[in-house]
Structures are given as C-alpha cells and as structure tokens.
Design a protein around this motif. Structure first.
Motif, PDB file in Angstrom:
ATOM      1  N   CYS A 173     -47.135   4.278 -20.822  1.00  0.00           N
ATOM      2  CA  CYS A 173     -46.215   4.864 -19.853  1.00  0.00           C
ATOM      3  C   CYS A 173     -45.466   6.065 -20.392  1.00  0.00           C
ATOM      4  O   CYS A 173     -44.899   6.024 -21.473  1.00  0.00           O
ATOM      5  N   CYS A 208     -41.154   5.363 -19.377  1.00  0.00           N
ATOM      6  CA  CYS A 208     -40.379   4.640 -20.402  1.00  0.00           C
ATOM      7  C   CYS A 208     -40.964   5.035 -21.760  1.00  0.00           C
ATOM      8  O   CYS A 208     -41.231   4.195 -22.616  1.00  0.00           O
ATOM      9  N   THR A 259     -40.812   3.340 -25.684  1.00  0.00           N
ATOM     10  CA  THR A 259     -40.432   1.934 -25.846  1.00  0.00           C
ATOM     11  C   THR A 259     -41.634   1.081 -26.253  1.00  0.00           C
ATOM     12  O   THR A 259     -41.515   0.163 -27.065  1.00  0.00           O
ATOM     13  N   HIS A 260     -42.800   1.420 -25.713  1.00  0.00           N
ATOM     14  CA  HIS A 260     -43.997   0.684 -26.144  1.00  0.00           C
ATOM     15  C   HIS A 260     -44.312   0.989 -27.605  1.00  0.00           C
ATOM     16  O   HIS A 260     -44.766   0.119 -28.344  1.00  0.00           O
ATOM     17  N   ALA A 302     -36.897  -2.765 -22.757  1.00  0.00           N
ATOM     18  CA  ALA A 302     -37.244  -1.473 -22.181  1.00  0.00           C
ATOM     19  C   ALA A 302     -36.296  -1.209 -21.008  1.00  0.00           C
ATOM     20  O   ALA A 302     -35.629  -2.132 -20.541  1.00  0.00           O
ATOM     21  N   PRO A 303     -36.237   0.024 -20.523  1.00  0.00           N
ATOM     22  CA  PRO A 303     -35.339   0.273 -19.385  1.00  0.00           C
ATOM     23  C   PRO A 303     -35.556  -0.715 -18.248  1.00  0.00           C
ATOM     24  O   PRO A 303     -34.599  -1.147 -17.607  1.00  0.00           O
ATOM     25  N   ARG A 304     -36.804  -1.096 -18.029  1.00  0.00           N
ATOM     26  CA  ARG A 304     -37.105  -1.979 -16.906  1.00  0.00           C
ATOM     27  C   ARG A 304     -37.076  -3.461 -17.263  1.00  0.00           C
ATOM     28  O   ARG A 304     -37.352  -4.307 -16.426  1.00  0.00           O
ATOM     29  N   LEU A 325     -39.732  -6.545 -22.944  1.00  0.00           N
ATOM     30  CA  LEU A 325     -41.076  -6.059 -23.288  1.00  0.00           C
ATOM     31  C   LEU A 325     -41.479  -6.637 -24.634  1.00  0.00           C
ATOM     32  O   LEU A 325     -40.692  -6.623 -25.582  1.00  0.00           O
ATOM     33  N   VAL A 351     -45.293  -6.852 -20.128  1.00  0.00           N
ATOM     34  CA  VAL A 351     -44.426  -5.711 -19.880  1.00  0.00           C
ATOM     35  C   VAL A 351     -43.428  -6.053 -18.778  1.00  0.00           C
ATOM     36  O   VAL A 351     -43.717  -6.909 -17.930  1.00  0.00           O
ATOM     37  N   PRO A 352     -42.258  -5.407 -18.767  1.00  0.00           N
ATOM     38  CA  PRO A 352     -41.261  -5.738 -17.747  1.00  0.00           C
ATOM     39  C   PRO A 352     -41.841  -5.797 -16.334  1.00  0.00           C
ATOM     40  O   PRO A 352     -41.605  -6.771 -15.600  1.00  0.00           O
ATOM     41  N   THR A 353     -42.585  -4.757 -15.956  1.00  0.00           N
ATOM     42  CA  THR A 353     -43.092  -4.768 -14.584  1.00  0.00           C
ATOM     43  C   THR A 353     -44.228  -5.780 -14.414  1.00  0.00           C
ATOM     44  O   THR A 353     -44.575  -6.146 -13.293  1.00  0.00           O
ATOM     45  N   CYS A 399     -42.785   0.074 -12.563  1.00  0.00           N
ATOM     46  CA  CYS A 399     -43.672   0.952 -13.302  1.00  0.00           C
ATOM     47  C   CYS A 399     -45.021   0.279 -13.380  1.00  0.00           C
ATOM     48  O   CYS A 399     -45.223  -0.674 -14.126  1.00  0.00           O
ATOM     49  N   CYS A 428     -47.159   0.660 -16.592  1.00  0.00           N
ATOM     50  CA  CYS A 428     -46.724  -0.343 -17.561  1.00  0.00           C
ATOM     51  C   CYS A 428     -47.299  -1.712 -17.222  1.00  0.00           C
ATOM     52  O   CYS A 428     -47.837  -2.410 -18.077  1.00  0.00           O
TER      53      CYS A 428
HETATM   54  N1  NFV Z   1     -42.263  -1.875 -16.934  1.00  0.00           N
HETATM   55  C1  NFV Z   1     -42.129  -0.989 -17.697  1.00  0.00           C
HETATM   56 FE1  NFV Z   1     -41.959   0.377 -18.753  1.00  0.00          FE
HETATM   57  C2  NFV Z   1     -40.258   0.279 -18.882  1.00  0.00           C
HETATM   58  N2  NFV Z   1     -39.089   0.303 -18.849  1.00  0.00           N
HETATM   59  C3  NFV Z   1     -42.138  -0.685 -20.195  1.00  0.00           C
HETATM   60  O1  NFV Z   1     -42.225  -1.399 -21.086  1.00  0.00           O
HETATM   61  O2  NFV Z   1     -41.893   1.706 -17.517  1.00  0.00           O
HETATM   62 NI1  NFV Z   1     -43.072   2.646 -17.499  1.00  0.00          NI
END
Ligand code: NFV
Ligand code: HEM
Ligand code: HEM
Ligand code: SF4
Ligand code: SF4
Ligand code: F3S
Ligand SMILES: [Mg+2]
Lengths: 264, 364, 581
Positions: C75, C78, C81-82, C506-508, C511, C529-531, C575, C578
């Motif tokens: 992603c 974000c 963060t990964h 992560a913002p979302r 993770l 992943v968050p999403t 996301c 993600c």
């Molecule tokens: N879901 C997600 Fe992310 C985030 N925040 C990742 O780990 O956004 Ni693209």
C-alpha cells in the motif's frame, strides 16, 4: 579420400599415408648436415607455417587484454577496500574502470583486426569464425579428441590447425563469448557516454533485449566466468598437448610454425 | 476571459504559440490516424473545448502513484486539478461512486472522444479471466481497453503500468502485465518509478498542456527529459565512487560521512530516473542522500534483480543464493579441479606406460 | 430470507438489492451490495474486496532482508507501515536488537504516517461525505470568516481569503468541468452543513492538500522519499553524524531542525484546523449516529510505538494493546500473536482454497492459494457480476478472527481499548470531545465516533512525534549515534529455520506479518492487515465483518445515491490494496 566410417579407420589411414611417404623418399628420415660433436644427427621433423604474424600478435594482445579484463571486471563488481581521506585525492575505482575500458577497447579493436585477417589470411585464420557443421569428419575428429582426453584413445591425433574439439570450444566459448562481451560491454559503456552518443546508437539494441541495465551487468559478469573457464581449459590443453600429442603448441603461437615431433 | 476557459486559451496564456498548437493538433490527429481533416477537427475541438479531461484508472496497484501525485509542490496539485486539467475520474479523489462514477466514464468517452488523456495507475491481470482485478463487476482489463479506445494518449503511471511492478514479480500469480501489452494502438507515455517523483508526474502532465504536444520519448517509451540519465550519472556521491570510497557496513564511519553505497547494493548505476537531480518531495532528499542505496524502482523487472543489498543480482535459474560470482567461481573451481586431476592422471599414466616414441606404430 | 448471525445481527436479503461498485475515495477496489427494506433501511450488507496481487506468494523464496520493500508496496497510502511491520517480523525471527535511535526514528516515521494519513483521510477521502462543495458557493465570506475565527486562531480566516477562494471555486464550478467533484451528491438531503461551514471546509480541503505534502518530508529526511521510504533490517538506513567530518552526508543538525519544524507545524495544523473542523462538522451531524457496527462489541488493538527499543510488551507500548469482546469494556483481554488459537484466518467465503475450509489457520501456517468462483445464487456471469452470492465465496479478502470473533480494528478500536483501560491520554480527550458536543459515551460507537477518534489520534500522534524527536536528540546528546546493528546482517549468521512475527498499529488498525525463514530464505509469509479485519467477509460460523456490520440498519435518504453507505464505509478509511495484498 575414401569414406571413413570408423574412428580407428582414421588412424589407419594416417599411418598408411605416412608409410606411403616413406616409400617414396626413405632419405627423409635423417639429414647429414647438422651433427653433434659426438656424431648424433639432427632429426628431420615436419613443420608447417600455421599462424601468421597478425594471428600471433592478435592472440597475445587478446590474451593480455582478456586477463586484464578479468581482474578489473572482478574488481568493478567487488571493489577493494576504501582508501581514507578526501574523495578528490583518490581515483581508485576510476583507475580500475579506466583500465577495464581501455583493455575493452583494445580487445574490441583487436577483434576487428582479427576478423579482417580471417578474410585475407591463410585458411587457419578462418577457423575461429565457423564450424564445419555439416562435415562428418569434423564431428568424428571431435569425438576422437574427446576420447583422447577421456584416456580412451592410446594415441593422440595431430592437426595442422586446431583439433576439432579445440576448434569447437574456441568458436563457442572464445569467439562468441568475446563478441558477447564486447556487445554487452560497449552497451554498458554507452550508458556513461550518454544517450546521444554513437555508441548508444550502435549498442542500444542490447537494452532492447534486456531492458534493465542490471540484467546486462549480470550477463556481462556471467560471460566473464565462461571466458575464465575457457582460459583454464585452453591453457592446460595447450601445455598438455605440447607434451603429449607430439606437436608444438605454445611455440607455434609464438613462431607461427607447428612442428610435428614424430620423426619422419 | 470567460469563466469557461478552453484548453486553447489555457495554453495560449501559458505562452504556447498558435503554430505549435496547430502542430500538436496534427500530431494528435496523426496518432489517431485521422489524417489532415482530422487535424483541423482536433484543433477546432480544443479551441472550443475546455481543460483537457483526464481519466485516471486504477488496476492492480498500491495507490502510491496517486499519493505521490498529490505531493507535487510545483505546480501545486490543487492548481493542476483546479486550473490545468479536468480530473474527471479518479477512484481515489472523486466524489461520485458506483453508478454515478461509471456514468462519467461513458460520458467522457462519448463527449470527449479522442480528446481525453487516459492516465493509468497499476496494471491489468490476465489470469482468471481478468477477475483478479474487478471493476464494476467486470474485469478491469476490459474497462481499460474500452477507455483506451477513444483516448488521445495514454499515460502509464509508475512501475506497475509501465513494467508490471511487484505483482508481476516472479511467479506473477495473477499474470499482471504492463498496459502496453493490452493497449497497442495508442501512444503510451511511461512514467516509471515506484512511485514516480511527484514533480516528474505533474511535469509530464503540464508539459502536454503547456507545449501542446507529447514529450520526446526514449526507446523504452519514457520522457527523455526525466529518464535519460542514471541516478549514478548525477549522484552527488559519485566522487566517492570514483575514489573507491564505499560504505562497507551499515552505520560505519563511511556511512556517517556519506560515502558511496555501491557495496551496499546501490542500483544507481543501472537505474534511469531523476532522483539524484530533481530529488523527492520538493527536493528535500532522495534515497541515497538518506543513506539507503537505490533499489532501481523505475527499472523494468527490478523486483527480480535483487537482493537489493548485494551488488550482484541473484540468478534464480541456478537455484537459490546464486549470483554471477558464485556460479562463476563454482564453475571455474570445478574446471580448475578437473584440470588438475586430469593433469595428475596424465602424468601418472605417462610414468606407468612405457612410451613408444614413434607413435603411432608403423603399419605393417 | 432472514438469518441471525452469531455476532448479533439480523440479516434479511429479501429487499431491493443495491450495488455500489466501485466504492471510491478509498484505496483500491471495493464493491458493496446491500438490501434495503421498504423504508430504505439497510437490512443486509455484503462487502467485497475486488483485487488480489499475491504478494505473499511472490515473497516466498526471497531474501528476508528485502521483504520490507515488497510488503511496503502492499500500500502506498499507509506507506511504510508494512515495511516497519516486516523488518520487525524479520528481527523477531532472527533475534536482532536495534539501537535506541533506530527505535526513535522508526516511531517518528510511523507517527508521521499516522498524522499524514489521518489528515488526508479526513479532508480528501471523507469530507465530501459531510461537506457539500456546491453549497459553498452561496456562503457569505464575511460570515464564514466569523465562523472560522470563532472556532480557531488559525490565521487563514479573513473575509478576503474566503472571498477569493469562493471566487476561484465559482469559476471552477461554472466552467462546467467539475473534475473530481463531478457527479457528486450535491444538494442531497443528507448534507446538513450551512453554506459557510461548507465554504470553510472546502478551504481546508485545499489547505490540507497543500500541507500534507509537508508532513511527509519527515519520511523523506529519514527514508529518502515518500511514498515508500526506505527501511533496514537491524535499524534504520540513515546514519547520524551531528558533529563529525562529513556530517553533511548524514542526519545532522540541519536535518533535525527540519524535522522539528515540520512537527511543530503538524501540531499546529491538527490543533487549529483538523480538530476544530471535526468538532464543527460533528456538531451538525450529532444525531446521525449510525454505523457503529462491531465497535460497541468487539474491538482489537495490538499496540505500537515502543518507548524503549526491542521491548514489544504491552507495558512498553504507547498505543494500547488488548481485545474487547461482547461489548464488555470492563474486561480487556491480552492479545498473543504467537498463540495458534487466537488469531486465525478463514476462507470459507473468500476466493481461496484451504484443505479444510471449516477451520481457520494461524498465519504461521497460513496458506494463500487463490480460487475464484461464484456461488449458485450469484447473478450474472463469472466475468460480469450483477450481484454476488454471500452464501458462497464472494471476496478476495480473507476472514481473520480473534478466538473466533470478528473484530473491528482502527483508531476507534485503539481509543476504545485505551479508554477501557482508563488511560488518561485516551480517556480525557474523548470525554472532553463528547462533552463539548453534548453526546453520551455510546455515541462513540458510530460512524462519527470513528471519524472523531481518528482526529484525536492525529493530535496524539503529533504530540508523540515531538516526544520521540526530543528523545532522539537526547540520545545523540548522550553520545549514542548508532542507527543499525549489523551483527546478523549476513544470512550465513542465521539459524537454518526460524519464525517471527512483527506488528504495528497502522493508521487503519492492527497490522501484523508472520514470517518463516528457512536456509536464509522466506519459507512462508503471511500478512493480516487492518482492512482484512474490517472488510472481512463472513466466516464459516456466519459472523459478519466490521464493514458489513456497520452498514446494518442505516436508513438511506435516497437509495440511488449511496451517500450514507459511503459515509460509513469511509469512516473506516478502507484500504483494499492492504486488505487482500
Ligand atoms: N488496511 C490497511 Fe493499510 C493501513 N493503515 C495497512 O496495514 O492502508 Ni493501505
Ligand atoms: C571478455 C572481456 C570482458 C570481461 C571478462 C569483462 C568483465 C566485466 C565484469 C566482471 C564487470 C562487472 C559487472 C558487474 O557489474 O557485475 C564488467 C563491467 C563492465 N565492463 Fe566489462 N568485461 C569485458 C569486456 C568489456 C568490454 C569490451 C567493454 C567495453 C568497453 C566492457 C565494459 C564494461 C563496463 C562499461 C562495465 C560496467 C562498469 C561499471 O558499472 O562501473 N567490458 N566487466
Ligand atoms: C596466457 C596463456 C595462453 C597460452 C599459453 C595460450 C596458448 C595458445 C596456443 C598454444 C594456441 C594454439 C592452439 C592451437 O594451435 O590449437 C592458442 C590459440 C588460441 N588461444 Fe590461447 N593461450 C593463452 C591465453 C589465451 C586467452 C586468455 C585466450 C582468450 C580467452 C586465448 C584464446 C585463444 C584463441 C581464440 C586461439 C585460437 C587462435 C586462432 O586460431 O587465431 N588464449 N593459445
Ligand atoms: S508503481 Fe509502485 S508505487 Fe506505483 S502503484 Fe505500483 S507498486 Fe505502487
Ligand atoms: S551511491 Fe549509488 S548512485 Fe551514488 S555514486 Fe554510489 S553507486 Fe552511484
Ligand atoms: S530506488 Fe527509486 S526512488 Fe529513485 S533513487 Fe532509486 S529510482
Ligand atoms: Mg494475508
């Protein structure tokens, strides 16, 4: 010549020719003019002028350039340890690369000269650039030579030019290998010369085949190892055959004359 | 000036001459196979038509190209979007969704036939009937081709659209392909990078609107103004490279003095991009300036030319952990050992066998 | 047909089916289908991730030190963060300890992402669900100025400023070329702001667009670029040299000052623009408290932002760790990412194959084997989906569950966990905001609550940025400039078989990456992943995921205009790149 179907026939055939020669002129076995103080007479051996001067010159220039390219090429990818001090006071990598490129240019120009000589020189000058693919004799010779290296033949073969196996490996590894290195090397070199340079126009097609220059580096680097392997085998074979197959090898590449050591 | 500024007015205001405008029109017409009358149609259309509509589609991607685009400092992306182009479709920013979004595509295709720019981020997968990337219930690849049909030109954003990028790295399970594999009849401007530099992206877009023509492309389809030199050619650490002064280990003294990252695997010598000159985020830094080598992110297939921390790429055909030197040294060592063994056997057999000097034996 | 889910929702798919595809203003490809009853209330929701790239598959056999770069490309929103999660997973597997400075710089990178991502999300991906751009044209610039000045000391608030802006907007709208605002839902009954508030919000939309590119320069300084800055197993790639020869080639005083200045501006923007806007907009929508979904029952946070290097235990993490189930805020469970029975992924309704799909797999033993098929009740064809069959496989997202529970993750989850743990840092700002708006605690469990939690977290993160910047400088001052540990850099120094897990917030949301390394190569790599959590399809037991739950029982003003659906889904900041990776 009668059709030869068997490797052993080839040996027999050669012996037959030799015998025929002796039948015609038995005198050939000895000469009287060169005598040792204790009376030993010089032996007559057959000698053929094989490698003309340009070929010999090319060979040794090429060998030198090649070894230089091995060393500097290796160092380009794995540079020696860093000198200390300010950058402006050193040019270590610069010199390594400069030597590489110089040797590369020499290699390339020498190759052009060698190609020219293939047209105007004697028939042996052409051997490097083709394989007599459709000649059964050639492949049988290569087989015999391979058997000789595998200790399966008792007697070595003798050739005026390159033996078929050497011929084959020279064409595949050395000739094609060198041309490959020149193309990839100049393609890489053209990157530094810039997109507008004539080199870029001449060798840009390499990147058309391998769009990522990193891949060209990898191939150029692999090519080096092919040539290193060739050189190992080549030098060993040259020395061994010089001793074993009763014909001159290394001196032939110096004087141009190949001498067959069997007394006639 | 009327509220509805046409494309023609915008570019004239930005100093483009009537002559180069006409030239742009004939080039556009030619690229669309419209011939001479086509050119005047295009000219007429652009003179009376407003800002160039841009349709920005997303295939398999990570949206970092969009993210990069909005980082543009000169021009500010708000000025690009409000005054220079008409970003009529962009999944990431557009207000509309679902049917209302889909309607924009159809409308643009019809209303601006041959006049809009198609900007593509990401790429289409071909496996599974294209359903590794679904858009409106249909394979993305279909929609992409459909929108490309009537576009004036296509911009391939980033490594994804240009080369395939990470999803196309081995074994490429979705069979993701760069867009020029499925759009074959349109000029495609590749703007590679993972992502490309923001100002390079807006630079390419505004080049088209300012100079009224597509930028000069190199042999791989990239605008040569930004992609004709390597990172290494303009890297400020280049003096250290030439001097042979390298970071030998992370965070060693040489790293702290900003020496060359070549031994840490820097791909600057094999990477065409503008990072070492334009730099990133309004010129603040770029990978090398911040201590990490270039990973070659604007190059075709860079994911499969790792590991990123070794100068020599892995060669997968020869199994794991092999590179040109490991293969070469193994091969040369094998040859060396074989030669030595062969020499030894030769020597032994020469001693063992009483040699007959006149070999081969005379024929009876 | 009516179905009762184990996690307490009554699904009824008999009403009219509405499809939104693409769901826009998110990352990536998403589809949602809902059934509405006669009153246009949502009674069934089906959310689908519509893309898959196979990064887990692509990672196999590669050098673990490169993994951060591959996973970072999961992603670009974000971004980073990964990568951080990945280097932590590798370091966990190989027992690599990073220097204190590396920990501070990584925290700064991660917090910068939080601040950036939250601001961009609110203004550019979410605001248009609440703000009517066209209505801003009829605002009075003077009144707008008065409104803005009553809310905040932010200097860009004069009548002239708003007048100019309105003029530009007018010209833009009158051009007939609305660009990204084309075909929006302008004029819909669902919009409630007065024209002045709309104009102020549009101004801040544009200011935030300008400002977000400044925040990320912190990534550029330490990581060389943004999006997709650089990382390093064993530390960070940027060396520090504040006082030595060649200091210009490293992080030096000039670079540190640059970072400090951006941090100060971020704090200012968050305090003077973002939070006042959220509060102001929220005050017009405070009776629109739909969209709570799972948030009042099951939330999960792994925790993040380690104060000291190499200690990932909950006590050392500034962001809270814990799980809440069945809405019982009195009990916050610890979370163990290594326990094979806690986190498991299911694929019964996802386009993947498992040997036994009634069971879940812990990510260390995870399998990613794509398998696309539509259920018998789907309408359309395999390559032209009209509507999906939620009884069968229907998404590229897997279904992660914590001890069998579908969980919501994200800023709201983190803040609920922090709140439940009575941490003043989290409790006090929440209580204050609720009090200012005159809302009860339960209002937190809503679309608006999610949006508000994100804003509070942005403020928290901006302050924490300052903390770690100070800490970084203090450590350097104390004589420690090291940024990387290279003891185990060479794969030769690694054991032949190891496994590890790395996690971040992560913002979302929560993770984590799980890695198995064999003979110096990646043997298995799994990201949850968050999403993936929030967007998960149903599991074999029929639990619906957070997206689906959040849409339930929401009335729509006009089902042909999916504004309410967008509003709630956007509040998660979905996301999809993600989620499926
Ligand atoms: N879901 C997600 Fe992310 C985030 N925040 C990742 O780990 O956004 Ni693209
Ligand atoms: C048989 C002959 C040659 C050998 C064995 C050889 C070997 C090498 C090797 C091992 C490298 C390092 C590649 C890497 O990055 O891994 C290299 C680089 C290079 N070679 Fe050669 N090379 C040969 C001929 C040439 C020629 C004819 C040229 C043309 C001028 C040339 C130009 C270059 C250039 C430009 C580079 C890249 C230098 C850099 O990146 O700094 N090479 N060579
Ligand atoms: C430094 C030690 C070397 C020695 C002692 C040596 C020796 C020889 C000898 C004896 C021959 C003649 C072989 C024959 O008549 O069949 C020959 C030919 C040849 N050698 Fe070398 N060589 C050396 C290095 C190299 C290198 C480094 C290369 C290139 C990679 C090379 C390439 C060739 C080629 C292509 C021929 C054929 C020449 C022709 O037909 O024009 N040699 N060498
Ligand atoms: S090119 Fe790179 S940055 Fe752009 S979408 Fe693809 S993966 Fe993301
Ligand atoms: S750091 Fe990289 S790009 Fe710069 S000089 Fe060294 S090798 Fe070249
Ligand atoms: S990694 Fe990419 S960002 Fe630039 S320096 Fe290299 S091309
Ligand atoms: Mg996964």
């Amino acid at each position: 010549m009668t059709e030869l179907t068997h490797a052993a026939d080839l040996v027999a055939e050669r012996c037959r020719l030799k015998k025929a020669l002796l039948d015609v002129n038995p005198e050939l076995t000895q000469t009287a003019d060169i005598v040792d103080s204790v009376g030993e007479r010089a032996v007559v051996r057959r000698t053929v002028y094989v490698y003309e001067a340009p070929v010999r010159l090319w060979h040794w220039v090429n060998a030198l350039a090649m070894v230089t390219l091995f060393v500097t090429g290796y160092l380009i990818a794995s540079p020696p340890s860093s000198p200390t001090g300010e950058a402006s006071a050193h040019f270590q990598m610069g010199y390594i690369r400069f030597i590489h490129f110089t040797a590369g240019q020499i290699l390339a120009v020498a190759m052009l000269g060698r190609i020219y000589w293939a047209f105007v020189g004697n028939s042996h000058a052409r051997q490097l650039f083709y394989i007599p693919f459709w000649k059964g004799e050639f492949w049988r010779g290569a087989l015999l030579e391979a058997r000789w290296y595998a200790f399966l033949e008792k007697y070595p073969q003798q050739y005026i030019g390159h033996n078929p196996l050497a011929h084959l490996s020279m064409f595949l590894m050395s000739t094609l290998g060198t041309i490959f290195m020149i193309c990839t090397g100049f393609a890489l070199y053209s990157e530094g010369e810039g997109r507008a340079s004539w080199l870029s126009h001449a060798f840009g097609w390499v990147f058309w085949l391998f769009p990522n220059s990193q891949q060209v580096h990898t191939l150029h680097h692999l090519g080096m190892w092919v040539l290193v392997c060739f050189t190992f085998i080549h030098v060993y074979a040259a020395i061994r055959e010089d001793i074993m197959s009763r014909q001159s090898m290394i001196s032939a590449m110096i004087s141009g004359e190949r001498q067959f050591r069997d007394e006639v | 000036m009327s509220a509805t500024e046409t494309f023609y007015e915008v570019i004239r205001r930005q100093g483009v001459t009537r002559r180069s405008f006409t030239k742009f029109c004939s080039l556009t017409a030619a690229s669309m196979g419209l011939g001479a009358t086509g050119a005047s149609n295009v000219a007429h259309a652009l003179e009376t038509n407003p800002r160039v509509p841009v349709i920005w589609m997303h295939g398999l991607e990570c949206t970092c190209c969009s993210e990069s685009f909005i980082r543009s400092a000169h021009p500010l992306v708000k000025d690009v979007v409000l005054s220079m182009i008409s970003l009529d479709y962009d999944d990431t920013l557009m207000a509309a969704a679902g049917h209302q979004a889909e309607a924009i595509l159809a409308e643009t295709k019809e209303k601006y036939k041959g006049k809009y720019i198609l900007a593509v981020e990401g790429n289409p997968p071909l496996n599974e009937g294209g359903m590794f990337c679904i858009d409106g219930g249909r394979p993305f690849v279909e929609r992409l081709k459909w929108m490309a049909q009537d576009a004036a030109a296509v911009i391939a954003w980033g490594a994804c659209a240009s080369w395939g990028c990470v999803q196309a790295a081995k074994p490429n399970p979705t069979q993701a392909v760069p867009i020029d594999k499925v759009i074959t009849d349109k000029p495609i401007i590749k703007v590679p990078g993972c992502p490309p530099i923001a100002e390079v992206m807006t630079g390419v877009v505004t080049f088209i609107t300012t100079f009224g023509r597509l930028p000069e492309l190199d042999r791989q389809g990239r605008p040569q103004m930004f992609y004709s030199q390597r990172i290494h050619d303009k890297c400020y650490r280049r003096p250290h490279f030439d001097a042979g002064q390298f970071v030998e280990q992370w965070d060693d003294q040489n790293a702290r003095e900003g020496k060359c990252l070549y031994k840490m695997g820097c791909r600057g010598p094999t990477t065409y991009n503008a990072c070492s000159t334009v730099r990133w985020n309004n010129g603040v830094s770029f990978p090398i300036q911040s201590g990490h080598g270039c990973i070659g992110c604007s190059e075709d297939g860079f994911w499969d030319n790792g590991p990123f921390y070794e100068r020599l790429s892995n060669i997968h055909q020869f199994g794991v952990e092999s590179n040109a030197d490991r293969i070469g040294v193994a091969a040369a060592a094998t040859v060396g050992v074989a030669v030595a063994a062969h020499a030894a056997i030769t020597a032994l057999s020469r001693v063992a066998v009483k040699r007959d000097d006149k070999a081969p034996p005379a024929v009876k | 047909m009516t179905v009762q889910t184990p996690n307490g929702f009554t699904l009824d798919n008999s009403g009219k089916r509405i499809v939104v595809d693409p769901v826009t203003r998110i990352e990536g490809h998403m589809r949602v289908e809902v059934n509405v009853d006669e009153q246009n209330v949502i009674r069934n929701a089906v959310s689908t991730g519509t893309m898959w790239r196979g990064i887990e598959v692509i990672l196999r056999g590669r050098d673990p030190r490169d993994a951060w770069a591959f996973t970072e490309r999961i992603c670009g929103v974000c971004t980073g963060t990964h990568a951080l999660t990945s280097v932590r997973a590798v370091e966990d597997a190989l027992q690599i300890r990073i220097p204190e400075n590396a920990n501070s710089i990584r925290n700064i990178m991660q917090l910068t992402l939080q601040v950036h991502d939250h601001i961009v999300h609110f203004y550019h991906l979410h605001a248009l669900d609440w703000v009517d751009v066209v209505s801003a044209l009829s605002a009075d610039p003077k009144a707008t100025s008065a409104l803005a000045q009553s809310l905040s000391p932010w200097p860009l608030s004069s009548p002239g400023y708003f007048r100019d802006l309105q003029g530009r907007l007018k010209k833009f709208v009158e051009s007939g070329q609305l660009g990204p605002f084309k075909n929006g839902y302008w004029g819909s009954k669902a919009y409630r702001l007065p024209p002045e508030a709309n104009l102020m919000a549009v101004a801040h939309y544009l200011e935030a667009l300008d400002f977000q590119k400044e925040i990320v320069k912190i990534h550029t300084i330490f990581g060389g670029k943004n999006p997709h800055p650089n990382w390093l197993v064993g530390g960070v790639p940027c060396p520090i040299n504040v006082d030595g020869i060649g200091g210009v080639g490293a992080i030096n005083m000039e670079r540190l000052n640059y970072v400090t200045e951006i941090i100060d501006r971020s704090i200012e923007f968050t305090n003077q623009v973002y939070l006042p806007d959220v509060a102001a907009i929220g005050s017009f929508y405070k009776d629109w408290l739909y969209g709570g979904g799972l948030s009042s029952q099951s939330v999960l946070a792994y925790g993040d932002i380690p104060e000291h290097a190499n200690d990932y235990s909950a006590a050392n993490l500034a962001l809270p760790q814990g799980a809440i189930i069945n809405g019982n805020l009195a009990e916050v469970f610890p979370v163990n990412l290594r326990d094979p029975l806690e986190i498991q992924e299911f694929v019964a309704h996802s386009w993947y194959k498992y040997p036994d799909e009634t069971k879940g797999l812990h990510p260390w033993d995870g399998v990613t084997d794509p398998h696309y098929e539509l259920g018998p009740n789907a309408k359309g064809t395999k390559t032209n989906i009209e509507s999906l069959d939620e009884g069968a496989k229907y998404s590229w997202i897997k279904s992660p569950r914590w001890k069998g529970h579908a969980m919501e993750v994200g800023p709201l989850a983190r803040w609920i966990v922090g709140y439940a743990q009575n941490k003043p840092e989290f409790k006090e700002p929440v209580d204050k905001l609720l009090k200012d708006l005159g809302l009860p605690t339960s209002a937190l469990f809503s679309t608006l609550g999610r949006t508000a939690a994100r804003a509070l977290e942005c403020q928290w993160a901006a302050d924490k940025l300052k903390h770690f910047q100070d800490k970084l400088i203090a450590t350097i001052k104390a004589g420690d400039s090291s940024t990387a540990n290279v003891d185990k850099w060479e794969p030769k120094s690694w054991p032949s078989e190891v496994k590890g897990v790395g996690f971040t917030e992560a913002p979302r949301g929560a993770l984590a990456h799980w890695i198995k390394i064999k003979d110096g190569r990646i043997d298995n790599y799994q990201a949850v992943v968050p999403t993936t959590w929030n967007g998960s399809p149903r599991d074999p037991n029929g639990n619906i995921g957070a997206f689906e739950a959040s849409l339930m029982n929401t009335p729509m003003a006009d089902p042909t205009q999916p504004l309410e659906i967008l509003r709630t889904l956007h509040s998660f900041d979905p996301c999809l790149a993600c989620s499926t990776h």
